[in-house]
Motif scaffolding. Structure first.
Motif, PDB file in Angstrom:
ATOM      1  N   ARG A   1       0.828  -1.198   0.000  1.00 62.72           N
ATOM      2  CA  ARG A   1       0.000   0.000   0.000  1.00 62.72           C
ATOM      3  C   ARG A   1       0.865   1.251   0.000  1.00 62.72           C
ATOM      4  O   ARG A   1       0.537   2.230  -0.651  1.00 62.72           O
ATOM      5  N   ALA A   2       1.959   1.225   0.718  1.00 58.94           N
ATOM      6  CA  ALA A   2       2.854   2.382   0.767  1.00 58.94           C
ATOM      7  C   ALA A   2       3.491   2.641  -0.595  1.00 58.94           C
ATOM      8  O   ALA A   2       3.680   3.785  -0.993  1.00 58.94           O
ATOM      9  N   GLU A   3       3.810   1.563  -1.307  1.00 60.00           N
ATOM     10  CA  GLU A   3       4.384   1.725  -2.653  1.00 60.00           C
ATOM     11  C   GLU A   3       3.392   2.384  -3.591  1.00 60.00           C
ATOM     12  O   GLU A   3       3.764   3.217  -4.412  1.00 60.00           O
ATOM     13  N   ASP A   4       2.116   2.006  -3.500  1.00 58.57           N
ATOM     14  CA  ASP A   4       1.083   2.599  -4.353  1.00 58.57           C
ATOM     15  C   ASP A   4       0.982   4.102  -4.130  1.00 58.57           C
ATOM     16  O   ASP A   4       0.757   4.864  -5.063  1.00 58.57           O
ATOM     17  N   ALA A   5       1.153   4.538  -2.894  1.00 60.85           N
ATOM     18  CA  ALA A   5       1.035   5.968  -2.567  1.00 60.85           C
ATOM     19  C   ALA A   5       2.180   6.783  -3.166  1.00 60.85           C
ATOM     20  O   ALA A   5       2.063   7.990  -3.319  1.00 60.85           O
ATOM     21  N   LYS A   6       3.284   6.144  -3.532  1.00 55.86           N
ATOM     22  CA  LYS A   6       4.437   6.842  -4.102  1.00 55.86           C
ATOM     23  C   LYS A   6       4.282   7.087  -5.605  1.00 55.86           C
ATOM     24  O   LYS A   6       5.085   7.796  -6.196  1.00 55.86           O
ATOM     25  N   GLY A   7       3.263   6.491  -6.217  1.00 60.01           N
ATOM     26  CA  GLY A   7       3.071   6.618  -7.653  1.00 60.01           C
ATOM     27  C   GLY A   7       2.785   8.046  -8.086  1.00 60.01           C
ATOM     28  O   GLY A   7       2.324   8.876  -7.303  1.00 60.01           O
ATOM     29  N   VAL A   8       3.056   8.325  -9.358  1.00 59.83           N
ATOM     30  CA  VAL A   8       2.792   9.638  -9.933  1.00 59.83           C
ATOM     31  C   VAL A   8       1.937   9.475 -11.183  1.00 59.83           C
ATOM     32  O   VAL A   8       1.783   8.375 -11.709  1.00 59.83           O
ATOM     33  N   TYR A   9       1.382  10.569 -11.648  1.00 58.50           N
ATOM     34  CA  TYR A   9       0.616  10.546 -12.892  1.00 58.50           C
ATOM     35  C   TYR A   9       1.579  10.387 -14.067  1.00 58.50           C
ATOM     36  O   TYR A   9       2.699  10.896 -14.034  1.00 58.50           O
ATOM     37  N   VAL A  10       1.111   9.701 -15.111  1.00 56.35           N
ATOM     38  CA  VAL A  10       1.947   9.458 -16.283  1.00 56.35           C
ATOM     39  C   VAL A  10       1.388  10.243 -17.465  1.00 56.35           C
ATOM     40  O   VAL A  10       0.188  10.194 -17.738  1.00 56.35           O
ATOM     41  N   GLY A  11       2.238  10.960 -18.173  1.00 57.03           N
ATOM     42  CA  GLY A  11       1.829  11.662 -19.383  1.00 57.03           C
ATOM     43  C   GLY A  11       0.974  12.885 -19.119  1.00 57.03           C
ATOM     44  O   GLY A  11       0.780  13.313 -17.978  1.00 57.03           O
ATOM     45  N   GLU A  12       0.470  13.420 -20.218  1.00 56.48           N
ATOM     46  CA  GLU A  12      -0.345  14.637 -20.183  1.00 56.48           C
ATOM     47  C   GLU A  12      -1.716  14.317 -20.768  1.00 56.48           C
ATOM     48  O   GLU A  12      -1.811  13.638 -21.799  1.00 56.48           O
ATOM     49  N   VAL A  13      -2.771  14.797 -20.124  1.00 59.10           N
ATOM     50  CA  VAL A  13      -4.135  14.519 -20.574  1.00 59.10           C
ATOM     51  C   VAL A  13      -4.298  14.961 -22.027  1.00 59.10           C
ATOM     52  O   VAL A  13      -3.893  16.060 -22.405  1.00 59.10           O
ATOM     53  N   GLY A  14      -4.870  14.065 -22.839  1.00 61.36           N
ATOM     54  CA  GLY A  14      -5.117  14.350 -24.245  1.00 61.36           C
ATOM     55  C   GLY A  14      -4.002  13.924 -25.172  1.00 61.36           C
ATOM     56  O   GLY A  14      -4.168  13.955 -26.395  1.00 61.36           O
ATOM     57  N   VAL A  15      -2.864  13.506 -24.628  1.00 59.32           N
ATOM     58  CA  VAL A  15      -1.716  13.128 -25.449  1.00 59.32           C
ATOM     59  C   VAL A  15      -1.700  11.612 -25.649  1.00 59.32           C
ATOM     60  O   VAL A  15      -1.887  10.851 -24.702  1.00 59.32           O
ATOM     61  N   ARG A  16      -1.468  11.180 -26.893  1.00 48.84           N
ATOM     62  CA  ARG A  16      -1.366   9.753 -27.221  1.00 48.84           C
ATOM     63  C   ARG A  16       0.098   9.348 -27.094  1.00 48.84           C
ATOM     64  O   ARG A  16       0.982  10.008 -27.634  1.00 48.84           O
ATOM     65  N   MET A  17       0.356   8.262 -26.355  1.00 47.49           N
ATOM     66  CA  MET A  17       1.727   7.853 -26.115  1.00 47.49           C
ATOM     67  C   MET A  17       1.818   6.348 -25.915  1.00 47.49           C
ATOM     68  O   MET A  17       0.797   5.662 -25.818  1.00 47.49           O
ATOM     69  N   ASP A  18       3.036   5.833 -25.885  1.00 46.31           N
ATOM     70  CA  ASP A  18       3.273   4.412 -25.682  1.00 46.31           C
ATOM     71  C   ASP A  18       3.417   4.111 -24.191  1.00 46.31           C
ATOM     72  O   ASP A  18       4.036   4.881 -23.456  1.00 46.31           O
ATOM     73  N   PHE A  19       2.852   2.985 -23.772  1.00 48.72           N
ATOM     74  CA  PHE A  19       2.948   2.505 -22.398  1.00 48.72           C
ATOM     75  C   PHE A  19       3.381   1.046 -22.434  1.00 48.72           C
ATOM     76  O   PHE A  19       2.889   0.276 -23.255  1.00 48.72           O
ATOM     77  N   THR A  20       4.272   0.648 -21.548  1.00 48.16           N
ATOM     78  CA  THR A  20       4.568  -0.768 -21.320  1.00 48.16           C
ATOM     79  C   THR A  20       4.011  -1.082 -19.945  1.00 48.16           C
ATOM     80  O   THR A  20       4.453  -0.520 -18.937  1.00 48.16           O
ATOM     81  N   LEU A  21       3.003  -1.969 -19.911  1.00 45.64           N
ATOM     82  CA  LEU A  21       2.224  -2.204 -18.707  1.00 45.64           C
ATOM     83  C   LEU A  21       2.174  -3.678 -18.337  1.00 45.64           C
ATOM     84  O   LEU A  21       2.104  -4.538 -19.217  1.00 45.64           O
ATOM     85  N   THR A  22       2.171  -3.952 -17.047  1.00 47.00           N
ATOM     86  CA  THR A  22       1.947  -5.300 -16.539  1.00 47.00           C
ATOM     87  C   THR A  22       0.588  -5.285 -15.841  1.00 47.00           C
ATOM     88  O   THR A  22       0.347  -4.466 -14.948  1.00 47.00           O
ATOM     89  N   VAL A  23      -0.290  -6.197 -16.256  1.00 48.43           N
ATOM     90  CA  VAL A  23      -1.660  -6.243 -15.742  1.00 48.43           C
ATOM     91  C   VAL A  23      -1.657  -6.828 -14.325  1.00 48.43           C
ATOM     92  O   VAL A  23      -1.172  -7.935 -14.101  1.00 48.43           O
ATOM     93  N   GLN A  24      -2.206  -6.070 -13.379  1.00 54.82           N
ATOM     94  CA  GLN A  24      -2.273  -6.488 -11.977  1.00 54.82           C
ATOM     95  C   GLN A  24      -3.619  -7.129 -11.635  1.00 54.82           C
ATOM     96  O   GLN A  24      -3.665  -8.141 -10.948  1.00 54.82           O
ATOM     97  N   HIS A  25      -4.701  -6.503 -12.087  1.00 52.03           N
ATOM     98  CA  HIS A  25      -6.059  -6.991 -11.790  1.00 52.03           C
ATOM     99  C   HIS A  25      -6.948  -6.737 -13.002  1.00 52.03           C
ATOM    100  O   HIS A  25      -6.767  -5.743 -13.706  1.00 52.03           O
ATOM    101  N   VAL A  26      -7.921  -7.627 -13.198  1.00 49.67           N
ATOM    102  CA  VAL A  26      -8.924  -7.424 -14.236  1.00 49.67           C
ATOM    103  C   VAL A  26     -10.289  -7.698 -13.606  1.00 49.67           C
ATOM    104  O   VAL A  26     -10.492  -8.736 -12.983  1.00 49.67           O
TER     105      VAL A  26
END
Length: 89
Positions: free
Chosen positions: A1-26
């Protein structure tokens, strides 16, 4: 839980970009228009990225997608970047 709180926002709203993601939950649920999936993912830096839409991904899978940043929000103290229209590369 503490690690999750350290996260930041990624990218800028409205901008299309590449992401490399690992799926945690569906999570999925049925609507009048079909099944909707909520894919909660992490990037390499541990930031939370969420895609909600008609594509369900596999838990544990690592994907590279091109997507548009829809919004930045916070849920339970965790900063989340919401993406839309992902295209798996």
């Amino acid at each position: 839980r503490a690690e999750d709180a350290k996260g930041v926002y990624v990218g800028e709203v409205g901008v299309r970009m590449d992401f490399t993601l690992t799926v945690q939950h569906v999570h999925s649920y049925d609507t009048d228009y079909g099944t909707t999936y909520i894919n909660v993912c992490k990037d390499a830096a541990g930031n939370t990225v969420v895609y909600k839409g008609s594509n369900g991904w596999m838990k544990g899978e690592t994907l590279t997608v091109k997507a548009t940043v829809k919004e930045h929000n916070e849920r339970d103290g965790v900063k989340q970047t919401m993406i839309q229209r992902p295209k798996v590369l």
